[in-house]
Motif scaffolding. Structure first.
Motif, PDB file in Angstrom:
ATOM      1  N   ARG A  67      12.889  17.565 -12.142  1.00  9.71           N
ATOM      2  CA  ARG A  67      13.700  18.443 -12.982  1.00  9.71           C
ATOM      3  C   ARG A  67      15.135  18.542 -12.461  1.00  9.71           C
ATOM      4  NH1 ARG A  67      10.475  21.330 -16.728  1.00  9.71           N
ATOM      5  NH2 ARG A  67       8.511  20.201 -16.819  1.00  9.71           N
ATOM      6  N   ILE A  68      16.072  18.647 -13.379  1.00 13.45           N
ATOM      7  CA  ILE A  68      17.479  18.798 -13.025  1.00 13.45           C
ATOM      8  C   ILE A  68      17.687  20.015 -12.142  1.00 13.45           C
ATOM      9  CG2 ILE A  68      19.756  19.337 -13.993  1.00 13.45           C
ATOM     10  CD1 ILE A  68      18.975  17.627 -16.429  1.00 13.45           C
ATOM     11  N   ALA A  69      17.002  21.098 -12.455  1.00  8.33           N
ATOM     12  CA  ALA A  69      17.183  22.350 -11.721  1.00  8.33           C
ATOM     13  C   ALA A  69      16.757  22.260 -10.267  1.00  8.33           C
ATOM     14  CB  ALA A  69      16.413  23.473 -12.418  1.00  8.33           C
ATOM     15  N   ASP A  70      15.965  21.230  -9.916  1.00  8.87           N
ATOM     16  CA  ASP A  70      15.500  21.096  -8.533  1.00  8.87           C
ATOM     17  C   ASP A  70      16.582  20.555  -7.600  1.00  8.87           C
ATOM     18  OD1 ASP A  70      13.025  22.035  -9.261  1.00  8.87           O
ATOM     19  OD2 ASP A  70      12.152  20.032  -9.529  1.00  8.87           O
ATOM     20  N   ASN A  71      17.649  19.962  -8.163  1.00  9.97           N
ATOM     21  CA  ASN A  71      18.758  19.435  -7.368  1.00  9.97           C
ATOM     22  C   ASN A  71      18.254  18.640  -6.166  1.00  9.97           C
ATOM     23  OD1 ASN A  71      21.382  20.446  -5.223  1.00  9.97           O
ATOM     24  ND2 ASN A  71      21.644  19.147  -7.013  1.00  9.97           N
ATOM     25  N   SER A  90      28.937   9.476  -9.822  1.00 10.54           N
ATOM     26  CA  SER A  90      30.309   9.870  -9.513  1.00 10.54           C
ATOM     27  C   SER A  90      30.348  11.298  -8.972  1.00 10.54           C
ATOM     28  CB  SER A  90      31.195   9.715 -10.753  1.00 10.54           C
ATOM     29  OG  SER A  90      31.482   8.349 -10.997  1.00 10.54           O
ATOM     30  N   ASN A  91      31.539  11.760  -8.649  1.00  8.09           N
ATOM     31  CA  ASN A  91      31.730  13.077  -8.027  1.00  8.09           C
ATOM     32  C   ASN A  91      31.759  14.170  -9.102  1.00  8.09           C
ATOM     33  OD1 ASN A  91      32.190  14.865  -5.879  1.00  8.09           O
ATOM     34  ND2 ASN A  91      34.412  14.720  -6.127  1.00  8.09           N
ATOM     35  N   ASN A  92      30.681  14.236  -9.885  1.00 11.35           N
ATOM     36  CA  ASN A  92      30.638  15.136 -11.032  1.00 11.35           C
ATOM     37  C   ASN A  92      30.343  16.580 -10.613  1.00 11.35           C
ATOM     38  OD1 ASN A  92      30.860  12.795 -12.668  1.00 11.35           O
ATOM     39  ND2 ASN A  92      28.645  12.511 -12.562  1.00 11.35           N
ATOM     40  N   ASP A  93      31.051  17.525 -11.222  1.00 12.60           N
ATOM     41  CA  ASP A  93      30.784  18.940 -10.945  1.00 12.60           C
ATOM     42  C   ASP A  93      29.341  19.305 -11.261  1.00 12.60           C
ATOM     43  OD1 ASP A  93      33.423  19.140 -10.257  1.00 12.60           O
ATOM     44  OD2 ASP A  93      34.032  20.363 -11.982  1.00 12.60           O
ATOM     45  N   ARG A  94      28.756  18.653 -12.268  1.00 11.03           N
ATOM     46  CA  ARG A  94      27.421  19.018 -12.747  1.00 11.03           C
ATOM     47  C   ARG A  94      26.324  18.087 -12.219  1.00 11.03           C
ATOM     48  NH1 ARG A  94      28.701  21.810 -18.172  1.00 11.03           N
ATOM     49  NH2 ARG A  94      30.979  21.804 -18.168  1.00 11.03           N
ATOM     50  N   ALA A  95      26.602  17.322 -11.180  1.00 12.85           N
ATOM     51  CA  ALA A  95      25.638  16.339 -10.677  1.00 12.85           C
ATOM     52  C   ALA A  95      24.281  16.989 -10.384  1.00 12.85           C
ATOM     53  CB  ALA A  95      26.171  15.679  -9.411  1.00 12.85           C
ATOM     54  N   PRO A  96      23.174  16.377 -10.853  1.00 12.99           N
ATOM     55  CA  PRO A  96      21.843  16.960 -10.688  1.00 12.99           C
ATOM     56  C   PRO A  96      21.165  16.606  -9.372  1.00 12.99           C
ATOM     57  CG  PRO A  96      21.670  14.995 -12.017  1.00 12.99           C
ATOM     58  CD  PRO A  96      23.139  15.165 -11.690  1.00 12.99           C
ATOM     59  N   VAL A  97      21.834  15.856  -8.511  1.00 15.32           N
ATOM     60  CA  VAL A  97      21.274  15.434  -7.216  1.00 15.32           C
ATOM     61  C   VAL A  97      22.373  15.560  -6.166  1.00 15.32           C
ATOM     62  CG1 VAL A  97      19.626  13.823  -8.248  1.00 15.32           C
ATOM     63  CG2 VAL A  97      21.912  13.015  -7.597  1.00 15.32           C
ATOM     64  N   HIS A  98      21.976  15.479  -4.900  1.00 18.98           N
ATOM     65  CA  HIS A  98      22.983  15.440  -3.844  1.00 18.98           C
ATOM     66  C   HIS A  98      22.729  14.239  -2.941  1.00 18.98           C
ATOM     67  CE1 HIS A  98      20.228  17.099  -0.766  1.00 18.98           C
ATOM     68  NE2 HIS A  98      19.797  17.911  -1.717  1.00 18.98           N
ATOM     69  N   ASN A  99      23.825  13.716  -2.407  1.00 18.79           N
ATOM     70  CA  ASN A  99      23.790  12.468  -1.640  1.00 18.79           C
ATOM     71  C   ASN A  99      23.823  12.709  -0.132  1.00 18.79           C
ATOM     72  OD1 ASN A  99      23.393   9.948  -2.781  1.00 18.79           O
ATOM     73  ND2 ASN A  99      25.482   9.747  -3.533  1.00 18.79           N
ATOM     74  N   LEU A 100      23.487  13.911   0.306  1.00 17.92           N
ATOM     75  CA  LEU A 100      23.472  14.198   1.731  1.00 17.92           C
ATOM     76  C   LEU A 100      22.493  13.252   2.430  1.00 17.92           C
ATOM     77  CD1 LEU A 100      23.407  18.114   1.639  1.00 17.92           C
ATOM     78  CD2 LEU A 100      25.387  16.615   1.929  1.00 17.92           C
ATOM     79  N   GLY A 101      22.940  12.652   3.500  1.00 16.90           N
ATOM     80  CA  GLY A 101      22.106  11.691   4.202  1.00 16.90           C
ATOM     81  C   GLY A 101      22.498  10.253   3.939  1.00 16.90           C
ATOM     82  N   ALA A 102      23.496  10.055   3.088  1.00 17.85           N
ATOM     83  CA  ALA A 102      23.943   8.687   2.778  1.00 17.85           C
ATOM     84  C   ALA A 102      25.353   8.423   3.274  1.00 17.85           C
ATOM     85  CB  ALA A 102      23.871   8.445   1.273  1.00 17.85           C
ATOM     86  N   CYS A 149      14.732  16.887 -17.460  1.00 19.22           N
ATOM     87  CA  CYS A 149      14.449  15.942 -16.378  1.00 19.22           C
ATOM     88  C   CYS A 149      15.639  15.024 -16.145  1.00 19.22           C
ATOM     89  CB  CYS A 149      13.220  15.095 -16.723  1.00 19.22           C
ATOM     90  SG  CYS A 149      11.680  16.046 -16.811  1.00 19.22           S
ATOM     91  N   ILE A 150      15.822  14.580 -14.904  1.00 21.92           N
ATOM     92  CA  ILE A 150      17.003  13.780 -14.607  1.00 21.92           C
ATOM     93  C   ILE A 150      16.931  12.380 -15.223  1.00 21.92           C
ATOM     94  CG2 ILE A 150      17.542  15.058 -12.501  1.00 21.92           C
ATOM     95  CD1 ILE A 150      16.488  12.756 -10.883  1.00 21.92           C
ATOM     96  N   GLY A 151      15.730  11.972 -15.659  1.00 17.45           N
ATOM     97  CA  GLY A 151      15.610  10.685 -16.334  1.00 17.45           C
ATOM     98  C   GLY A 151      16.019  10.711 -17.789  1.00 17.45           C
TER      99      GLY A 151
END
Length: 279
Positions: free
Chosen positions: A119-123, A206-218, A252-254
């Motif tokens: 789910r998008i809300a799970d980030n 991209s560096n979107n304000d509304r991005a549904p995921v985070h790239n921490l660890g990359a 869902c993010i898909g």
């Protein structure tokens, strides 16, 4: 500069944007796909027609290569037998050919659809478990695990880029999932040029304000997206229908891949403008 770099899927829409930048990173770029011709070639680029499902052909194409940027595959949901040949057997052939030729690294076009039912809300972050939304997404899970095994057992490095919506922003969903072509190029360049990667996963977004995921660890990849879909928000939202919180395609993010029947096209539910780069 890399001596020899191979790009699969060079005739595709995303591949068309990668060919010229990759010639600037290698003395020799070998572009490959199943089409007869990809148009005019860039300086330092050659083209070889080859089928991903043919291990002998892929082994020949990768001979002498330092790295392979693997974008070749069916880029949509499809019947399982089609996905099996192009995306699953094709991925195995690329990794096995890389191993046989001593290729250092596979830079792989994975997809958000490997985790599309989250789910998008799970980030979610990069540690989220696989949760594919389609046979297509399942094939990306396979390739990510394949890359992990070839790193653990055979020392072939890989970067798995879970690409989101790399197309023009035309919907509320793409305000959060957009990957600009410029950021795609930045991502691939980072994955190719990083000093060491082992087996790494990174979200291609991209560096979107509304991005549904985070790239921490990359961060070790060195990918720094610079574009933001928020610039399109006012116009897109003014024209959009009201949101439906009961629709899994919106939750869902898909996206629509979360609701299509297995084997049926998800791209058909999207509005993707074919703006392939012409040579």
């Amino acid at each position: 500069m890399i001596k020899k770099l191979v790009l699969t899927g060079a005739a595709g829409r995303l591949g068309s944007y990668l060919r010229e930048p990759l010639t600037q990173m290698a003395e020799e770029l070998v572009s490959t796909d199943i089409t007869d011709d990809i148009g005019a070639l860039y300086e330092g680029e050659t083209y070889v027609k080859a089928d991903l499902s043919d291990l002998a052909a892929m082994t020949e194409v990768l001979q002498g290569a330092d790295m392979v940027v693997h974008f070749g595959a069916i880029g949509d949901e499809a019947p399982f037998d089609d996905i099996l040949q192009s995306n699953i057997i094709g991925a195995y052939n690329v990794w096995e050919a890389a191993h046989r030729n001593g290729v250092r690294r596979v830079v792989y076009a994975s997809s958000v659809h490997a985790v599309g039912m989250h789910r998008i809300a799970d980030n979610i972050g990069l540690d989220a478990p696989h949760r594919p939304d389609s046979y297509y997404g399942l094939s990306k899970c396979f390739a990510e695990d394949l890359g992990r095994m070839y790193w653990d057992k055979r020392g072939v490095e890989s970067v798995h880029m879970r690409i989101f919506s790399c197309a023009q922003v035309v919907s509320p969903r793409s305000l959060s999932t957009w990957l600009s072509y410029d950021d795609l190029i930045r991502l691939v360049r980072a994955a190719v040029s990083a000093q060491t990667v082992g087996c790494s996963i990174v979200y291609g977004i991209s560096n979107n304000d509304r991005a549904p995921v985070h790239n921490l660890g990359a961060g070790h990849i060195g990918y720094k997206p610079q574009d933001n879909a928020e610039q399109f928000a006012e116009k897109i939202l003014a024209e959009a229908a009201p949101a439906d919180p009961t629709d899994l395609a919106q939750m869902c993010i898909g996206g629509p891949f979360a609701t299509i029947d297995l084997g049926e096209s998800g791209v058909a539910q999207l509005t993707i403008i074919d703006d392939s780069k012409k040579t």
